[in-house]
Write a protein that holds these residues in place. Sequence first.
Motif, short mmCIF file in Angstrom:
data_model
loop_
_atom_site.label_atom_id
_atom_site.label_comp_id
_atom_site.label_asym_id
_atom_site.label_seq_id
_atom_site.Cartn_x
_atom_site.Cartn_y
_atom_site.Cartn_z
N ASP A 18 71.81 -29.18 51.54
CA ASP A 18 72.27 -29.67 52.70
C ASP A 18 71.95 -31.21 52.84
O ASP A 18 72.47 -31.92 53.49
N LEU A 19 70.66 -31.61 52.54
CA LEU A 19 70.11 -32.70 52.92
C LEU A 19 70.34 -33.97 52.02
O LEU A 19 69.58 -35.00 52.01
N GLY A 20 70.92 -33.35 50.80
CA GLY A 20 71.18 -34.18 49.70
C GLY A 20 70.94 -33.78 48.24
O GLY A 20 70.99 -32.44 48.10
N ILE A 21 70.90 -34.63 47.34
CA ILE A 21 70.76 -33.94 45.83
C ILE A 21 69.30 -34.15 45.67
O ILE A 21 68.87 -35.33 45.78
N GLU A 22 68.66 -33.14 45.05
CA GLU A 22 67.64 -33.20 44.39
C GLU A 22 67.52 -33.16 43.10
O GLU A 22 67.99 -32.39 42.24
N ALA A 23 66.84 -33.96 42.13
CA ALA A 23 66.91 -33.97 40.77
C ALA A 23 65.70 -33.59 40.22
O ALA A 23 64.38 -33.89 40.74
#
Length: 240
Positions: A18-23
């Motif tokens: 929800d808060l963005g993309i985690e790599a």
Amino acid sequence: TDDQVESQDISTTLLYKDLGIEAMNRNLIENNNNKYNKYSTSISYTEPLSDSLNVTIGTRYTWNNSVDDKGTFNYDSTTERYTIKNDSLSNYISSKTNILNPFVAFNVRKKSLSGRFSVGTEITRFNNFSNYLSQNTALNKDYIFPTMNGYINYRLTKSKSIYANYRYSVNVPTANQMLPVINLSNPLNTIVGNPDLEPVKRHNFYAGYNNYDYATRSGLYIYSGATLHENQIVSSTVYD
């Protein structure tokens, strides 16, 4: 057997949240050292009861020992070598299984009829150990199960016969299926053992009819079988 396997993992896994993309970036070497040994022996005595019937009394002993030692190391850019231990992807698992199976079997062999029926008891000692994230876990269990198997073959004519076979078998889970070692090899699929697993219990049955003419080298063969599971080990997946 003794197998040593080295594998490299250079990958990037993207998690859409929800808060963005985690790599999740990986650059590591995984060293797997797997050892497996199995020994078995048996002793039996057969006594004839009649011209066509005899009884066999015996026992079998089986010993299994396995070791799975996995060491994982991250890449160190300073030394340009894989020397940083990754504890979450490293573990040690050992398992020992001792099985004692006393049995009695009846064997019949006549002109048109042959068969065998065996019953016994399987006594299993199952000892497992794991070291994961500096935590030692010992999981030891003892099992006592019945064993049963038999077959019968009846020859109708020189070329025609019918037969049937039945077997009841029990298999204990593997150490990996029971010990609380978390397998994170796949970033998107975490696997963990279940210490409450029960052994697999199954009934196997099959029967057939055979009609083969040796003169013409042709014939008819009919076969049917079924397996009934009293208890089975399956995967239970939870999606996040």
